[in-house]
Design a protein around this motif. Structure first.
Motif, PDB file in Angstrom:
ATOM      1  N   LYS A 115      -2.015 -70.728  -5.634  1.00  0.00           N
ATOM      2  CA  LYS A 115      -2.746 -69.593  -6.623  1.00  0.00           C
ATOM      3  C   LYS A 115      -3.558 -69.318  -6.366  1.00  0.00           C
ATOM      4  O   LYS A 115      -4.115 -69.787  -4.914  1.00  0.00           O
ATOM      5  N   ALA A 116      -3.806 -67.870  -5.832  1.00  0.00           N
ATOM      6  CA  ALA A 116      -4.884 -67.159  -4.840  1.00  0.00           C
ATOM      7  C   ALA A 116      -5.236 -66.167  -6.373  1.00  0.00           C
ATOM      8  O   ALA A 116      -4.742 -65.692  -7.232  1.00  0.00           O
ATOM      9  N   ASN A 117      -6.344 -64.865  -5.613  1.00  0.00           N
ATOM     10  CA  ASN A 117      -7.089 -63.900  -6.076  1.00  0.00           C
ATOM     11  C   ASN A 117      -7.383 -62.902  -5.227  1.00  0.00           C
ATOM     12  O   ASN A 117      -7.191 -63.191  -4.198  1.00  0.00           O
ATOM     13  N   VAL A 118      -6.832 -61.743  -5.359  1.00  0.00           N
ATOM     14  CA  VAL A 118      -7.286 -60.717  -4.558  1.00  0.00           C
ATOM     15  C   VAL A 118      -8.611 -60.700  -3.794  1.00  0.00           C
ATOM     16  O   VAL A 118      -9.238 -61.175  -4.148  1.00  0.00           O
ATOM     17  N   GLY A 119      -8.681 -61.061  -2.627  1.00  0.00           N
ATOM     18  CA  GLY A 119      -9.802 -60.459  -2.205  1.00  0.00           C
ATOM     19  C   GLY A 119      -9.983 -61.937  -1.508  1.00  0.00           C
ATOM     20  O   GLY A 119     -11.036 -62.608  -0.459  1.00  0.00           O
ATOM     21  N   GLU A 120      -9.055 -62.758  -1.833  1.00  0.00           N
ATOM     22  CA  GLU A 120      -9.671 -64.677  -1.121  1.00  0.00           C
ATOM     23  C   GLU A 120      -8.883 -64.395   0.146  1.00  0.00           C
ATOM     24  O   GLU A 120      -7.899 -63.998   0.387  1.00  0.00           O
ATOM     25  N   LYS A 121      -8.815 -65.511   1.058  1.00  0.00           N
ATOM     26  CA  LYS A 121      -8.928 -65.840   2.110  1.00  0.00           C
ATOM     27  C   LYS A 121      -7.960 -67.175   2.442  1.00  0.00           C
ATOM     28  O   LYS A 121      -8.681 -67.907   1.389  1.00  0.00           O
ATOM     29  N   VAL A 122      -7.228 -67.008   1.976  1.00  0.00           N
ATOM     30  CA  VAL A 122      -6.115 -68.734   1.917  1.00  0.00           C
ATOM     31  C   VAL A 122      -5.732 -69.006   3.782  1.00  0.00           C
ATOM     32  O   VAL A 122      -5.160 -68.427   4.742  1.00  0.00           O
ATOM     33  N   LEU A 123      -6.159 -70.194   4.277  1.00  0.00           N
ATOM     34  CA  LEU A 123      -5.608 -70.889   5.478  1.00  0.00           C
ATOM     35  C   LEU A 123      -4.340 -71.447   4.545  1.00  0.00           C
ATOM     36  O   LEU A 123      -4.914 -72.820   4.616  1.00  0.00           O
ATOM     37  N   GLU A 173      -5.981 -62.913   4.043  1.00  0.00           N
ATOM     38  CA  GLU A 173      -6.408 -61.811   2.852  1.00  0.00           C
ATOM     39  C   GLU A 173      -5.361 -61.034   2.393  1.00  0.00           C
ATOM     40  O   GLU A 173      -5.301 -60.601   2.258  1.00  0.00           O
ATOM     41  N   PHE A 174      -5.375 -61.921   0.678  1.00  0.00           N
ATOM     42  CA  PHE A 174      -4.253 -61.176   0.078  1.00  0.00           C
ATOM     43  C   PHE A 174      -5.232 -60.067  -0.851  1.00  0.00           C
ATOM     44  O   PHE A 174      -5.960 -60.015  -1.103  1.00  0.00           O
ATOM     45  N   LEU A 175      -4.496 -58.998  -0.534  1.00  0.00           N
ATOM     46  CA  LEU A 175      -4.865 -57.392  -0.768  1.00  0.00           C
ATOM     47  C   LEU A 175      -4.243 -57.152  -1.741  1.00  0.00           C
ATOM     48  O   LEU A 175      -4.556 -56.052  -2.707  1.00  0.00           O
ATOM     49  N   GLN A 176      -3.073 -57.306  -2.805  1.00  0.00           N
ATOM     50  CA  GLN A 176      -2.729 -56.829  -3.787  1.00  0.00           C
ATOM     51  C   GLN A 176      -2.397 -58.198  -4.379  1.00  0.00           C
ATOM     52  O   GLN A 176      -1.577 -59.433  -4.401  1.00  0.00           O
ATOM     53  N   PRO A 177      -2.069 -57.985  -5.908  1.00  0.00           N
ATOM     54  CA  PRO A 177      -1.163 -58.881  -7.247  1.00  0.00           C
ATOM     55  C   PRO A 177       0.102 -58.639  -7.161  1.00  0.00           C
ATOM     56  O   PRO A 177       0.892 -58.430  -6.391  1.00  0.00           O
ATOM     57  N   THR A 199      -5.979 -56.806  -9.087  1.00  0.00           N
ATOM     58  CA  THR A 199      -5.618 -55.252  -9.555  1.00  0.00           C
ATOM     59  C   THR A 199      -5.182 -54.839  -8.828  1.00  0.00           C
ATOM     60  O   THR A 199      -5.457 -54.795  -7.139  1.00  0.00           O
ATOM     61  N   TRP A 200      -4.084 -53.917  -8.738  1.00  0.00           N
ATOM     62  CA  TRP A 200      -2.946 -53.122  -8.130  1.00  0.00           C
ATOM     63  C   TRP A 200      -4.166 -52.218  -7.086  1.00  0.00           C
ATOM     64  O   TRP A 200      -4.845 -51.284  -7.426  1.00  0.00           O
ATOM     65  N   ASN A 201      -3.665 -52.304  -6.057  1.00  0.00           N
ATOM     66  CA  ASN A 201      -3.687 -50.712  -5.052  1.00  0.00           C
ATOM     67  C   ASN A 201      -3.040 -49.780  -4.122  1.00  0.00           C
ATOM     68  O   ASN A 201      -1.843 -50.351  -3.761  1.00  0.00           O
ATOM     69  N   ASN A 202      -2.819 -48.796  -5.400  1.00  0.00           N
ATOM     70  CA  ASN A 202      -1.809 -47.639  -5.143  1.00  0.00           C
ATOM     71  C   ASN A 202      -1.872 -47.331  -3.014  1.00  0.00           C
ATOM     72  O   ASN A 202      -0.528 -47.095  -2.782  1.00  0.00           O
ATOM     73  N   ASP A 203      -2.720 -47.160  -3.291  1.00  0.00           N
ATOM     74  CA  ASP A 203      -3.042 -46.591  -1.687  1.00  0.00           C
ATOM     75  C   ASP A 203      -2.184 -47.519  -0.889  1.00  0.00           C
ATOM     76  O   ASP A 203      -2.391 -47.108  -0.016  1.00  0.00           O
TER      77      ASP A 203
END
Length: 374
Positions: free
Chosen positions: A265-273, A325-329, A356-360
């Motif tokens: 599991k993770a969230n957008v904006g989290e850094k996972v090692l 760092e996860f940037l998209q869900p 939240t999805w980032n269309n950019d």
């Protein structure tokens, strides 16, 4: 009189006896009669409770003070484990999991392990720390028969992630390793991780992935064999192992162990090692839909991390680290990018990321429609 040690070794089979005898002589404990005792009495001690992968015990990313003696206790567990819908192995494990638990200390700390081999086990075991110096990584000092335990302490002198594994000698070494007996140690720099410019970085989550190759014998009908104990399958398993073609290549002990309800599991904006360890074969980790922002491919934190990898390389007998760092869900698939091994043999995991999805970054401009419609 036949000793317990001789009886247990004899149960493995006469074919392995010459190799075992030679290995026992070559890998005996070094002469330490002139060694001066290490003075750690003045150092604070802390006990850490190990947890099963993909999780890691509580730890600080930056050392809270001076060096400490960090104590761990680990039991060796011989048990049957299901690795696929139709396949079981008589696994040899550290603390009952494949891979064995990760141990985390800081550079300059002392890692002190109590290694216990319960009397219910059948085989001799030990532990070889790739992070340690001398005596076969501790393997020559930790050989324990069923009903024995030992304590090993070593100084953590090299920051990074390292494999540990069982290495009792001769043909027992690969047999024990591919039966599940490997894990990882992480030695963090005292002031924490740093990026390519020397700027401190932190992780929000840690995912510990151990890759294992299994070699399960088949019967005359093509079905995987199942054995009552580890010793019974030794000869058949060695035949498959010596062909160098695994029947299963999996993450964390089984096909699908990190998918579905067990996905990471993770969230957008989290850094996972992501720590990836493989004690026996080379691997090529790849995060589908993501990247390695910072990658310590050889796993050693004294080296500046590489950046922006799509796929990285884990040498057999080593561990590596990648920070992303996860940037998209969505669902990210993490694979060994030998796709035959990922899809057909089982080396696949999932990260389920909320946000939240980032269309950019990515946008579906037109949904699928009839051919020639635009």
């Amino acid at each position: 009189m036949i000793t317990r040690r001789a009886a247990l070794l004899g149960a493995v089979g006469a074919a392995a006896a010459p190799i075992l005898a030679s290995a026992a002589k070559a890998e005996s404990a070094p002469d330490m009669t002139a060694a001066v005792a290490s003075d750690v009495a003045h150092l604070p001690r802390i006990k850490r409770e190990l947890v099963a992968p993909p999780f890691v015990h509580e730890h600080e990313q930056v050392a809270p003070g001076g060096p400490r003696v960090v104590e761990f206790t680990m039991d060796i567990v011989e048990q049957e484990m299901q690795i696929a819908d139709d396949a079981w192995v008589q696994a040899m494990t550290f603390d009952g999991s494949v891979p064995g638990p990760m141990m985390v200390v800081h550079e300059g700390d002392y890692l002190e392990l109590t290694l216990r081999n319960p009397p219910t086990n059948m085989l001799e075991h030990n532990i070889d720390f790739h992070a340690a110096t001398g005596a076969l990584g501790g393997g020559a000092l930790t050989k324990v028969m069923p009903g024995e335990q030992t304590i090993l302490r070593f100084k953590a002198t090299r920051p990074g992630v390292f494999v540990y594994h069982c290495a009792p000698g001769g043909s027992m070494i690969p047999w024990h390793v591919v039966s599940g007996m490997s894990g990882a140690v992480m030695i963090l720099p005292r002031d924490g991780l740093k990026d390519h410019d020397g700027i401190p970085v932190r992780y929000d989550r840690l995912a510990y992935i151990g890759e294992n190759d299994f070699y399960v014998p088949k019967d005359e009908t093509g079905a995987y064999r199942r054995y009552p104990d580890a010793v019974s399958g030794y000869a058949d398993m060695m035949d498959v192992m010596n062909g160098l073609i695994p029947t299963h290549v999996v993450f964390n002990g089984a096909v699908g162990s990190l998918t579905g309800d067990r996905a990471l599991k993770a969230n957008v904006g989290e850094k996972v090692l992501i720590i990836h360890a493989q004690a026996n074969r080379d691997s090529r980790p790849h995060l589908i839909g993501g990247h390695g922002d910072l990658v310590w491919e050889a796993g050693k934190f004294n080296n500046a991390p590489a950046r922006d990898f799509e796929t990285w390389f884990i040498r057999g007998g080593s561990a590596g680290a990648a920070l992303y760092e996860f940037l998209q869900p969505g669902v990210y698939t993490y694979v060994n990018h030998n796709l035959i091994e990922a899809v057909n043999l089982g080396a696949t995991a999932h990260f389920v990321v909320e946000g939240t999805w980032n269309n950019d970054l990515m946008e579906q401009v037109q949904a699928p429609t009839a051919y020639g419609a635009f």
